[in-house]
Design an enzyme around this catalytic site. Structure first.
Site, PDB file in Angstrom:
ATOM      1  N   LYS A  36       0.829  -1.204   0.000  1.00  0.00           N
ATOM      2  CA  LYS A  36       0.000   0.000   0.000  1.00  0.00           C
ATOM      3  C   LYS A  36       0.869   1.262   0.000  1.00  0.00           C
ATOM      4  O   LYS A  36       0.678   2.151  -0.833  1.00  0.00           O
ATOM      5  CB  LYS A  36      -0.912  -0.023   1.232  1.00  0.00           C
ATOM      6  CG  LYS A  36      -2.105   0.899   1.132  1.00  0.00           C
ATOM      7  CD  LYS A  36      -2.946   0.830   2.405  1.00  0.00           C
ATOM      8  CE  LYS A  36      -3.708  -0.475   2.483  1.00  0.00           C
ATOM      9  NZ  LYS A  36      -4.334  -0.692   3.804  1.00  0.00           N
ATOM     10  N   ARG A 105      -2.892   3.469   8.418  1.00  0.00           N
ATOM     11  CA  ARG A 105      -3.280   2.295   7.626  1.00  0.00           C
ATOM     12  C   ARG A 105      -2.199   1.224   7.640  1.00  0.00           C
ATOM     13  O   ARG A 105      -1.013   1.522   7.558  1.00  0.00           O
ATOM     14  CB  ARG A 105      -3.547   2.710   6.178  1.00  0.00           C
ATOM     15  CG  ARG A 105      -4.395   3.942   6.046  1.00  0.00           C
ATOM     16  CD  ARG A 105      -4.491   4.424   4.612  1.00  0.00           C
ATOM     17  NE  ARG A 105      -5.177   3.484   3.737  1.00  0.00           N
ATOM     18  CZ  ARG A 105      -5.313   3.677   2.433  1.00  0.00           C
ATOM     19  NH1 ARG A 105      -4.783   4.750   1.843  1.00  0.00           N
ATOM     20  NH2 ARG A 105      -5.957   2.806   1.703  1.00  0.00           N
ATOM     21  N   GLY A 114      -8.343  -7.032   4.535  1.00  0.00           N
ATOM     22  CA  GLY A 114      -9.201  -7.131   5.710  1.00  0.00           C
ATOM     23  C   GLY A 114      -8.570  -7.820   6.905  1.00  0.00           C
ATOM     24  O   GLY A 114      -9.219  -8.009   7.925  1.00  0.00           O
ATOM     25  N   ARG A 352      -3.272  -1.207  -6.475  1.00  0.00           N
ATOM     26  CA  ARG A 352      -2.349  -2.349  -6.509  1.00  0.00           C
ATOM     27  C   ARG A 352      -2.701  -3.174  -7.735  1.00  0.00           C
ATOM     28  O   ARG A 352      -3.795  -3.057  -8.290  1.00  0.00           O
ATOM     29  CB  ARG A 352      -2.449  -3.175  -5.240  1.00  0.00           C
ATOM     30  CG  ARG A 352      -3.707  -3.990  -5.200  1.00  0.00           C
ATOM     31  CD  ARG A 352      -3.920  -4.657  -3.868  1.00  0.00           C
ATOM     32  NE  ARG A 352      -5.364  -4.738  -3.700  1.00  0.00           N
ATOM     33  CZ  ARG A 352      -5.995  -4.800  -2.562  1.00  0.00           C
ATOM     34  NH1 ARG A 352      -5.342  -4.768  -1.422  1.00  0.00           N
ATOM     35  NH2 ARG A 352      -7.301  -4.877  -2.516  1.00  0.00           N
ATOM     36  N   ARG A 595       4.604 -47.495 -19.199  1.00  0.00           N
ATOM     37  CA  ARG A 595       4.679 -48.614 -18.248  1.00  0.00           C
ATOM     38  C   ARG A 595       4.167 -49.853 -18.956  1.00  0.00           C
ATOM     39  O   ARG A 595       3.241 -49.774 -19.753  1.00  0.00           O
ATOM     40  CB  ARG A 595       3.814 -48.335 -17.033  1.00  0.00           C
ATOM     41  CG  ARG A 595       4.208 -47.089 -16.252  1.00  0.00           C
ATOM     42  CD  ARG A 595       3.216 -46.897 -15.101  1.00  0.00           C
ATOM     43  NE  ARG A 595       3.576 -45.762 -14.269  1.00  0.00           N
ATOM     44  CZ  ARG A 595       3.132 -44.535 -14.458  1.00  0.00           C
ATOM     45  NH1 ARG A 595       2.313 -44.275 -15.478  1.00  0.00           N
ATOM     46  NH2 ARG A 595       3.490 -43.555 -13.646  1.00  0.00           N
ATOM     47  N   GLU A 779      15.947 -43.851  -9.522  1.00  0.00           N
ATOM     48  CA  GLU A 779      14.873 -43.734  -8.540  1.00  0.00           C
ATOM     49  C   GLU A 779      15.259 -44.288  -7.184  1.00  0.00           C
ATOM     50  O   GLU A 779      14.427 -44.403  -6.295  1.00  0.00           O
ATOM     51  CB  GLU A 779      13.599 -44.409  -9.063  1.00  0.00           C
ATOM     52  CG  GLU A 779      13.815 -45.832  -9.540  1.00  0.00           C
ATOM     53  CD  GLU A 779      12.563 -46.424 -10.193  1.00  0.00           C
ATOM     54  OE1 GLU A 779      11.455 -45.934  -9.923  1.00  0.00           O
ATOM     55  OE2 GLU A 779      12.699 -47.385 -10.958  1.00  0.00           O
ATOM     56  N   THR A 801      10.877 -39.801  -9.797  1.00  0.00           N
ATOM     57  CA  THR A 801      10.930 -39.027  -8.551  1.00  0.00           C
ATOM     58  C   THR A 801       9.945 -39.517  -7.499  1.00  0.00           C
ATOM     59  O   THR A 801      10.082 -39.178  -6.335  1.00  0.00           O
ATOM     60  CB  THR A 801      10.697 -37.536  -8.831  1.00  0.00           C
ATOM     61  OG1 THR A 801       9.526 -37.403  -9.624  1.00  0.00           O
ATOM     62  CG2 THR A 801      11.893 -36.939  -9.547  1.00  0.00           C
ATOM     63  N   ASN A 802       8.938 -40.320  -7.897  1.00  0.00           N
ATOM     64  CA  ASN A 802       8.041 -40.851  -6.855  1.00  0.00           C
ATOM     65  C   ASN A 802       8.815 -41.805  -5.958  1.00  0.00           C
ATOM     66  O   ASN A 802       8.833 -41.659  -4.739  1.00  0.00           O
ATOM     67  CB  ASN A 802       6.852 -41.599  -7.478  1.00  0.00           C
ATOM     68  CG  ASN A 802       5.997 -40.703  -8.334  1.00  0.00           C
ATOM     69  OD1 ASN A 802       6.145 -39.488  -8.306  1.00  0.00           O
ATOM     70  ND2 ASN A 802       5.100 -41.296  -9.094  1.00  0.00           N
ATOM     71  N   ASP A 803       9.460 -42.806  -6.598  1.00  0.00           N
ATOM     72  CA  ASP A 803      10.232 -43.754  -5.801  1.00  0.00           C
ATOM     73  C   ASP A 803      11.437 -43.070  -5.153  1.00  0.00           C
ATOM     74  O   ASP A 803      11.796 -43.383  -4.019  1.00  0.00           O
ATOM     75  CB  ASP A 803      10.710 -44.926  -6.667  1.00  0.00           C
ATOM     76  CG  ASP A 803       9.723 -46.087  -6.624  1.00  0.00           C
ATOM     77  OD1 ASP A 803       9.338 -46.477  -5.509  1.00  0.00           O
ATOM     78  OD2 ASP A 803       9.334 -46.575  -7.695  1.00  0.00           O
TER      79      ASP A 803
HETATM   80  P1  ADP Z   1      -7.738  -2.141   3.843  1.00  0.00           P
HETATM   81  O1  ADP Z   1      -6.327  -2.519   3.683  1.00  0.00           O
HETATM   82  O2  ADP Z   1      -8.502  -3.030   4.746  1.00  0.00           O
HETATM   83  O3  ADP Z   1      -8.399  -1.895   2.531  1.00  0.00           O
HETATM   84  P2  ADP Z   1      -7.316   0.669   4.063  1.00  0.00           P
HETATM   85  O4  ADP Z   1      -6.111   1.134   4.753  1.00  0.00           O
HETATM   86  O5  ADP Z   1      -7.261   0.657   2.590  1.00  0.00           O
HETATM   87  O6  ADP Z   1      -7.730  -0.749   4.623  1.00  0.00           O
HETATM   88  O7  ADP Z   1      -8.491   1.578   4.538  1.00  0.00           O
HETATM   89  C1  ADP Z   1      -9.827   1.275   4.260  1.00  0.00           C
HETATM   90  C2  ADP Z   1     -10.524   2.473   3.669  1.00  0.00           C
HETATM   91  O8  ADP Z   1     -10.397   3.601   4.487  1.00  0.00           O
HETATM   92  C3  ADP Z   1      -9.952   2.919   2.352  1.00  0.00           C
HETATM   93  O9  ADP Z   1     -10.489   2.165   1.300  1.00  0.00           O
HETATM   94  C4  ADP Z   1     -10.411   4.343   2.266  1.00  0.00           C
HETATM   95  O10 ADP Z   1     -11.705   4.415   1.705  1.00  0.00           O
HETATM   96  C5  ADP Z   1     -10.459   4.756   3.707  1.00  0.00           C
HETATM   97  N1  ADP Z   1      -9.334   5.624   3.972  1.00  0.00           N
HETATM   98  C6  ADP Z   1      -8.088   5.283   4.331  1.00  0.00           C
HETATM   99  N2  ADP Z   1      -7.308   6.374   4.449  1.00  0.00           N
HETATM  100  C7  ADP Z   1      -8.079   7.421   4.143  1.00  0.00           C
HETATM  101  C8  ADP Z   1      -7.853   8.832   4.066  1.00  0.00           C
HETATM  102  N3  ADP Z   1      -6.654   9.351   4.323  1.00  0.00           N
HETATM  103  N4  ADP Z   1      -8.874   9.611   3.713  1.00  0.00           N
HETATM  104  C9  ADP Z   1     -10.072   9.075   3.433  1.00  0.00           C
HETATM  105  N5  ADP Z   1     -10.356   7.787   3.494  1.00  0.00           N
HETATM  106  C10 ADP Z   1      -9.373   6.954   3.847  1.00  0.00           C
HETATM  107 MG    MG Z   2       9.399 -46.417  -9.688  1.00  0.00          MG
HETATM  108 MG    MG Z   3      -7.794  -0.734   1.085  1.00  0.00          MG
END
Ligand code: ADP
Ligand code: MG
Ligand code: MG
Length: 923
Positions: A36, A105, A114, A352, A595, A779, A801-803
């Site tokens: 991130k 964050r 999450g 990402r 075989r 083997e 490689t199994n044996d």
């Molecule tokens: P996760 O890794 O679980 O996605 P984040 O760090 O991305 O958690 O944060 C979740 C949400 O919080 C982001 O998707 C964004 O919407 C909100 N958020 C994070 N930082 C800011 C910020 N500086 N201003 C506004 N919203 C933010």
């Molecule tokens: Mg064999």
């Molecule tokens: Mg996020």
């Protein structure tokens, strides 16, 4: 993956720098800044509108987790960067008139969605809430920020259960005369102020602590909480499941808040630059107006599509599309993004390289290649053999969303299985014996469930991850498996599984109900879903035309590149003309292992019995000549199917008693007959005596392979003669047969010397002009260690490689996988079954040694691999590097091996050139 946990970027930094401004980082610094933080820095450098901020490194986290203290100097560095932030934004943390608010964050090198914590709205407190309201001219907004801070800080930093806040929020709505599920936006400033105070009371009562009133303390508390969340239970389980090392640590990003909760012209959203499910071009995503962060995913209010957002705020939408295009252009890949609109002004908050399905991976790689955005090597590096394997399994017919899963678990072993629910192993066995398809449902499985797992079409468990017993065993047997379906409450006694969460909460699956499970995405359905054959397989088989299917076209294109790029050849393990023909259609360049044991089974058993029981030379010669005719026909068919390509025939390997009746059964049969005074044919008694004679305690270590060839007169000679005659016959028919003879289970060069001399003699007898090379299966560890001498008699090597794994580890695959592998994986003795992926340290060392020593003797020695590892992606990369010439695998696995052989070349070349891609999280 362990090797790059302490990347070069990290080593080159002075060890005492723990904080990087966004402007000082870049995407390749994910080791240090987390995915991130690194990508926020990259977006900043690209000139995208990113709220200013800085990132505290993973190194600081590791230090904190190891010592329990923040590294010295970190506080001062944070203070310095905070001061810089205050200067840039013109606001100060804790300022009563115009307070700066920041988010804190988490962000590890590999995304763990999450799993860790984030705290928003740091900086709001009793002293600053009025100033915040005044600054934005919105009192309701200021209290909304405050109550959110108390809620998030309480939950993540002080450990207050989330439900307590949720309950209070519902109370606040009800008190206002609103429905319990009314949107939060329906609460006015007064209600939110009251709610904030209520939340503070909850925090006090539940944790005995307060959310600090000093913003700098809030910041410190949040930073520590993010560090600690790395070691949280959820995060640890997730890492184990995904194979992410535990010692990486998380970075912490501190970022100026921008506000999506400022009314109708504000909002927050997420998006993908392409469809991550199908790979189709075009942007996808969700938007929620007047909302902050997590509201989008919490599902309290219905979100808009990005298209709908476009009609709501065309300017912001146009700008968003532009930034998404910039990101795709820059990362040259599908990106996912998080953004916020504050009063019409767009802010980019995260990006990402996005996760995607197997189908999308192929389609996106081929599309980007066709557009000239990536080159062929890069396209190959974007897909994996595992993804291709997924695309080759039969799958559920697409319902277009008409049928929704009732629950989701971990996709532990791919495939699509439909059957009647059963809740015990015994039930599974009974119903399967009656001809039914069943899905075995267990809370978790153990070795007692093995018979049921074998009988079932699929296995579903309520607990456990990708290394649980169910997952390991199911993968080993090729059974579809979904495990860890935590939203299912499984009652094995009463034979029910009840959905406890989500839209299908309350749904009950009872024993006998038809259900479907998808081992490729973890879905569970309470109905029968039609299974269709994979379009990719249909394409290989040449059934109909799949050229219109973009995924098929992408697979074909990438395989074409892989074939060109590969140094490793790919052959197939095939024993019958039908298998050989299929292998050829799937792109195999020959047979690496044919075989010959099936040539001794079925209606040929009586002849084999006669051979084993023969008292006289004449009896034996008769049996052998019968077998000779049959084998000649077998070989002719095989050579015809692979005409022009090499066919490596392995002489008989299994112990002979495998072709005789079972000792116990036969003993019982005769004992019962004797006890009841029934007549017993003398030949049955003779047979029993022979079975006793041939019986072995450890057949895998007994009279088999070359030992059989040296001990049973005429056996190998007969096989060689059959092959030689088949070659001559094929030639007579104008074919181009290309056979090799392989001697199994050699431990000592002299064994091979004897077997080879006999083979060459027979070949010469059949046709003095016949040139057929004789090679050896490596083997046994002893053969690998003495490879220099073995190679004096071997015209080629092929690793079994199994044996080799079995004899190196001293464990039998069949017994070990169900019995103790799950525990071993759990204890981390190994991270993958050594029978699935080659053990590079032990078995791999033997392989490398044998390659090296074999080529000391014969520099041009051709070396192959014919164990099941030949079709395993990680093993294929190992064999590429070990200098092997080809791998041989089951026909179905051939496309996977072709793809990985190409990828192995690409990745090895890259590693040699020390090149690194921009994308940081492209696993
Ligand atoms: P996760 O890794 O679980 O996605 P984040 O760090 O991305 O958690 O944060 C979740 C949400 O919080 C982001 O998707 C964004 O919407 C909100 N958020 C994070 N930082 C800011 C910020 N500086 N201003 C506004 N919203 C933010
Ligand atoms: Mg064999
Ligand atoms: Mg996020």
């Amino acid at each position: 993956m362990k090797a790059d946990t302490h990347g070069a970027a990290q080593r080159n930094q002075p060890p005492d720098r723990y904080v990087y401004d966004f402007a000082d980082g870049k995407a390749t610094m994910a080791d240090l800044l987390g995915g991130k933080g690194a990508n926020l820095a990259e977006m900043t450098r690209l000139g995208l509108p990113v709220p200013p901020g800085f990132t505290v490194t993973t190194e600081a986290c590791r230090h904190y987790l190891k010592t329990g203290r923040l590294p010295s100097g970190l506080d001062a560095q944070i203070a310095r960067h905070l001061a810089l932030l205050e200067e840039t934004t013109g606001r100060r943390l804790g300022d009563v008139d115009d307070p700066l608010l920041v988010s804190v964050r988490s962000g590890a090198k590999f995304s763990m969605p999450g799993m860790m914590e984030t705290v928003l709205n740091i900086g709001v407190c009793d002293a600053t809430v009025a100033g915040l309201a005044k600054r934005y001219g919105d009192e309701r907004f200021a209290w909304d920020c405050y109550r959110r801070l108390v809620q998030m800080y309480g939950r993540t930093v002080l450990g207050v259960p989330a439900e307590e806040f949720e309950r209070a929020l519902i109370q606040a709505k009800v008190r206002k005369g609103l429905a319990a599920d009314a949107p939060d936006t329906a609460l006015d400033a007064d209600a939110l102020r009251a709610l904030t105070r209520h939340f503070q009371r909850i925090v006090r009562e539940s944790s005995g602590q307060e959310v600090p009133q000093i913003p700098r303390e809030q910041l410190g508390g949040a930073v520590r909480a993010v560090f600690e969340s790395w070691d949280g239970k959820r995060a640890r389980i997730y890492r184990r499941r995904e194979g992410i090392p535990d010692d990486l640590g998380t970075a912490v990003t501190v970022m100026t808040m921008v506000f999506g909760n400022l009314g109708a012209d504000s909002g927050t959203g997420v998006g993908f630059t392409r469809d991550p499910a199908t790979g189709a071009p075009g942007v996808y995503g969700d938007y929620l107006s007047d909302a902050e962060g997590e509201d989008v995913v919490s599902g309290v209010r219905n979100t808009l599509t990005l298209e709908q957002f476009g009609t709501l705020d065309p300017d912001a939408y146009r700008e968003l599309r532009r930034h998404m295009a910039t990101l795709e252009e820059h990362y040259r890949d599908l990106c996912d993004i998080e953004f916020t609109v504050e009063r019409g002004k767009l802010w980019m908050l995260q990006t990402r390289v996005g996760k995607r399905t197997a189908a999308a991976a192929f389609r996106i790689a081929a599309n980007l290649l066709a557009d000239g955005r990536i080159d062929e090597d890069e396209a190959l590096s974007r897909v994996t053999g595992e993804q291709l394997a997924q695309l080759m399994f039969p799958c559920f017919a697409p319902s277009g969303g008409a049928v929704a899963p009732i629950a989701k678990g971990i996709a532990a072993s791919p495939g699509a299985a439909v059957g009647r629910a059963v809740f015990s192993s015994a039930d599974a066995v009974a119903r399967a014996a009656a001809g039914e398809h069943v899905i075995l449902i267990r809370r978790e499985t153990n070795p007692d469930d093995l018979p049921g797992m074998i009988a079932a079409s699929g296995v579903l468990t309520g607990r456990g991850g990708k290394t649980s017993h169910a997952a390991v065993v199911a993968r080993g047997m090729g059974r579809t498996c979904v495990c860890g379906v935590e939203s299912l409450e499984i009652d094995e006694q009463n034979g029910t599984a009840t959905v406890t969460r989500g839209a299908s909460a309350g749904t009950v699956i009872s024993a006998g109900d038809l259900i479907s499970i998808d081992g490729t995405d973890g879905s569970v359905y309470d109905t029968e879903i039609p299974v269709v054959s994979s379009p990719v397989v249909e394409y290989f088989e040449g059934h109909g035309s799949q050229t219109g299917d973009p995924v098929v076209a992408a697979v074909a294109r990438l395989l074409q590149i892989a074939d060109r790029r590969a140094r490793l050849g790919v052959r197939a393990n095939a024993d019958t003309p039908a298998d050989a023909a299929r292998a050829r259609r799937f792109g195999a360049h020959g047979i690496g292992l044919a075989r010959t044991e099936h040539m001794f089974l079925g209606d040929r058993r009586p002849i084999v019995e006669r051979l084993i029981l023969a008292d006289t030379q004449q009896d034996r010669a008769n049996a052998l000549s019968r077998l000779l005719e049959l084998q000649r026909a077998d070989f002719t068919g095989l050579l015809a199917a692979m005409d022009g390509l090499p066919v490596t025939v392995r002489l008989l390997d299994p112990p002979l008693h495998e072709f005789l009746p079972d000792l116990t059964e036969l003993s019982v049969e005769i004992a019962v007959a004797d006890a009841t005074h029934q007549p017993v044919e003398p030949s049955r008694r003779e047979l029993l005596a022979a079975v006793r004679r041939w019986h072995e305690q450890n057949p895998m270590l007994g009279l088999r392979g070359v030992r059989l060839g040296l001990v049973v007169p005429g056996l190998y000679a007969m096989q060689v003669r059959a092959l030689a005659e088949a070659i001559v016959a094929r030639r007579g028919d104008g074919g181009a047969p290309l056979a090799h003879i392989m001697i199994p289970l050699v431990a000592e060069a002299h064994e091979l010397e004897l077997a080879r001399a006999e083979a060459k003699r027979v070949l010469h007898e059949v046709d003095p002009g016949l040139v057929v090379s004789v090679g050896v299966m490596i083997e046994l560890p002893r053969a690998a260690l003495t490879a220099r001498r073995v190679a004096e008699y071997a015209e080629f090597f092929s690793f079994g490689t199994n044996d080799l794994t079995q004899t190196t580890w001293g464990m039998s695959r069949d017994d070990a996988e169900g019995a103790f592998f799950p525990a071993y994986l759990e204890h981390g003795v190994f991270s993958a079954s050594p029978f699935g992926t080659i053990d590079p340290d032990g078995v791999g060392t033997l392989v490398r040694a044998a390659v090296k020593r074999g080529r000391w003797t014969r520099p041009d020695l051709e070396i192959g691999v014919c164990g099941e590892h030949g079709g395993d992606p990680a093993s294929i990369h190992f064999f590429h590097q070990a200098g092997v010439d080809y791998v041989s695998c089951s026909p179905f696995r051939v496309p996977v091996a072709r793809l990985e052989a190409g990828r192995a070349s690409v990745l090895a070349d890259r590693a040699a050139a020390g090149a690194g891609a921009v994308g940081s999280d492209t696993r």
